[in-house]
Scaffold this motif. Structure first.
Motif, PDB file in Angstrom:
ATOM      1  N   SER A   1      -2.417   6.099  -4.531  1.00 49.70           N
ATOM      2  CA  SER A   1      -2.789   5.518  -3.238  1.00 49.70           C
ATOM      3  C   SER A   1      -3.885   4.472  -3.409  1.00 49.70           C
ATOM      4  O   SER A   1      -4.586   4.447  -4.427  1.00 49.70           O
ATOM      5  CB  SER A   1      -3.286   6.612  -2.296  1.00 49.70           C
TER       6      SER A   1
ATOM      7  N   SER B   1     -15.387  -3.491 -10.446  1.00 50.38           N
ATOM      8  CA  SER B   1     -16.799  -3.671 -10.779  1.00 50.38           C
ATOM      9  C   SER B   1     -17.026  -4.965 -11.556  1.00 50.38           C
ATOM     10  O   SER B   1     -18.039  -5.629 -11.377  1.00 50.38           O
ATOM     11  CB  SER B   1     -17.338  -2.469 -11.560  1.00 50.38           C
TER      12      SER B   1
ATOM     13  N   HIS C   1      -6.587   4.551  -1.821  1.00 52.35           N
ATOM     14  CA  HIS C   1      -7.832   5.313  -1.891  1.00 52.35           C
ATOM     15  C   HIS C   1      -8.123   5.699  -3.338  1.00 52.35           C
ATOM     16  O   HIS C   1      -9.231   5.485  -3.830  1.00 52.35           O
ATOM     17  CB  HIS C   1      -7.781   6.565  -1.011  1.00 52.35           C
ATOM     18  N   GLU C   2      -7.127   6.261  -4.012  1.00 52.41           N
ATOM     19  CA  GLU C   2      -7.280   6.645  -5.419  1.00 52.41           C
ATOM     20  C   GLU C   2      -7.636   5.420  -6.269  1.00 52.41           C
ATOM     21  O   GLU C   2      -8.563   5.458  -7.085  1.00 52.41           O
ATOM     22  CB  GLU C   2      -5.992   7.294  -5.936  1.00 52.41           C
TER      23      GLU C   2
ATOM     24  N   HIS D   1      -8.848   2.342  -5.385  1.00 51.86           N
ATOM     25  CA  HIS D   1     -10.096   1.645  -5.075  1.00 51.86           C
ATOM     26  C   HIS D   1     -11.336   2.531  -5.180  1.00 51.86           C
ATOM     27  O   HIS D   1     -12.329   2.141  -5.786  1.00 51.86           O
ATOM     28  CB  HIS D   1     -10.034   1.060  -3.659  1.00 51.86           C
ATOM     29  N   MET D   2     -11.263   3.707  -4.567  1.00 50.12           N
ATOM     30  CA  MET D   2     -12.452   4.534  -4.435  1.00 50.12           C
ATOM     31  C   MET D   2     -12.707   5.438  -5.637  1.00 50.12           C
ATOM     32  O   MET D   2     -13.851   5.741  -5.937  1.00 50.12           O
ATOM     33  CB  MET D   2     -12.357   5.393  -3.169  1.00 50.12           C
ATOM     34  N   VAL D   3     -11.649   5.863  -6.301  1.00 49.66           N
ATOM     35  CA  VAL D   3     -11.803   6.790  -7.424  1.00 49.66           C
ATOM     36  C   VAL D   3     -11.783   6.049  -8.757  1.00 49.66           C
ATOM     37  O   VAL D   3     -12.683   6.217  -9.582  1.00 49.66           O
ATOM     38  CB  VAL D   3     -10.707   7.893  -7.386  1.00 49.66           C
ATOM     39  N   ARG D   4     -10.778   5.208  -8.947  1.00 49.59           N
ATOM     40  CA  ARG D   4     -10.618   4.516 -10.230  1.00 49.59           C
ATOM     41  C   ARG D   4     -11.411   3.219 -10.344  1.00 49.59           C
ATOM     42  O   ARG D   4     -11.595   2.704 -11.435  1.00 49.59           O
ATOM     43  CB  ARG D   4      -9.146   4.201 -10.491  1.00 49.59           C
ATOM     44  N   GLY D   5     -11.828   2.664  -9.217  1.00 51.81           N
ATOM     45  CA  GLY D   5     -12.557   1.391  -9.249  1.00 51.81           C
ATOM     46  C   GLY D   5     -11.675   0.213  -9.618  1.00 51.81           C
ATOM     47  O   GLY D   5     -12.124  -0.765 -10.207  1.00 51.81           O
ATOM     48  N   THR D   6     -10.387   0.313  -9.235  1.00 53.46           N
ATOM     49  CA  THR D   6      -9.441  -0.761  -9.520  1.00 53.46           C
ATOM     50  C   THR D   6      -8.810  -1.234  -8.221  1.00 53.46           C
ATOM     51  O   THR D   6      -8.948  -0.601  -7.175  1.00 53.46           O
ATOM     52  CB  THR D   6      -8.328  -0.283 -10.486  1.00 53.46           C
ATOM     53  N   GLY D   7      -8.111  -2.340  -8.292  1.00 52.10           N
ATOM     54  CA  GLY D   7      -7.392  -2.864  -7.141  1.00 52.10           C
ATOM     55  C   GLY D   7      -6.163  -3.606  -7.605  1.00 52.10           C
ATOM     56  O   GLY D   7      -5.964  -3.817  -8.806  1.00 52.10           O
TER      57      GLY D   7
ATOM     58  N   GLU E   1       0.829  -1.208   0.000  1.00 59.48           N
ATOM     59  CA  GLU E   1       0.000   0.000   0.000  1.00 59.48           C
ATOM     60  C   GLU E   1       0.866   1.262   0.000  1.00 59.48           C
ATOM     61  O   GLU E   1       0.604   2.215  -0.746  1.00 59.48           O
ATOM     62  CB  GLU E   1      -0.935  -0.021   1.211  1.00 59.48           C
TER      63      GLU E   1
END
Length: 145
Positions: free
Chosen positions: A44, A116, A46-47, A49-55, A34
């Motif tokens: 990050s 997603s 946060h960027e 997972h929460m913004v780009r929808g990737t992991g 991380e």
């Protein structure tokens, strides 16, 4: 280039014998990944997972526990890229003591994922370029294999 992070061994990491309880190493490794994403790759969690929808989940992990670490020590984590594929990256993480003695060595395969769709996706160009800076291979062709 090697990504480095210091890891103080806290009471919460240890078993009653005062040494790191092995599952806590996996939590610490995830923390190193991380931090690498945020500080080394410029993206990050946060960027991502929460913004780009990737992991970037771990899909494979091999670990050698070489020497115990104990409460009060500070370990140095070192992360390098061993192989960079289309959708995955193989990294090595080493935890070393103050004398640079290796305590743990692990190889992880991380896969870029569209959260997603729950499917692997191509690593975005800017992340790929940043990952190449941490590549252990001298030849870029080896890194892209």
């Amino acid at each position: 280039m090697i990504f480095e992070a210091e890891l103080p061994i806290r009471f919460a990491h240890c078993d009653p014998a005062g040494i790191v309880f092995y599952p806590r190493y996996f939590e610490m490794m995830n923390g190193v990944v991380e931090d690498w994403c945020a500080q080394g790759l410029g993206c990050s969690f946060h960027e991502m997972h929460m913004v780009r929808g990737t992991g970037l989940p771990t899909v494979h992990l091999e670990t050698d526990f070489i020497r115990p670490a104990q409460l009060g020590e500070t370990l140095l984590a070192e992360l390098t890229v061993l192989k960079l594929g289309n959708t995955s990256v193989e990294i090595q993480v080493c935890f070393c003591g103050q004398q640079h003695d290796v305590r743990l060595k692990a190889r992880l395969v991380l896969v870029m994922m569209d959260l997603s769709l729950r499917e692997a996706m191509v690593i975005p160009d800017e992340l790929r370029a940043a990952m190449l800076h941490y590549c252990a291979a001298k030849d870029e062709k080896l890194a892209s294999a």
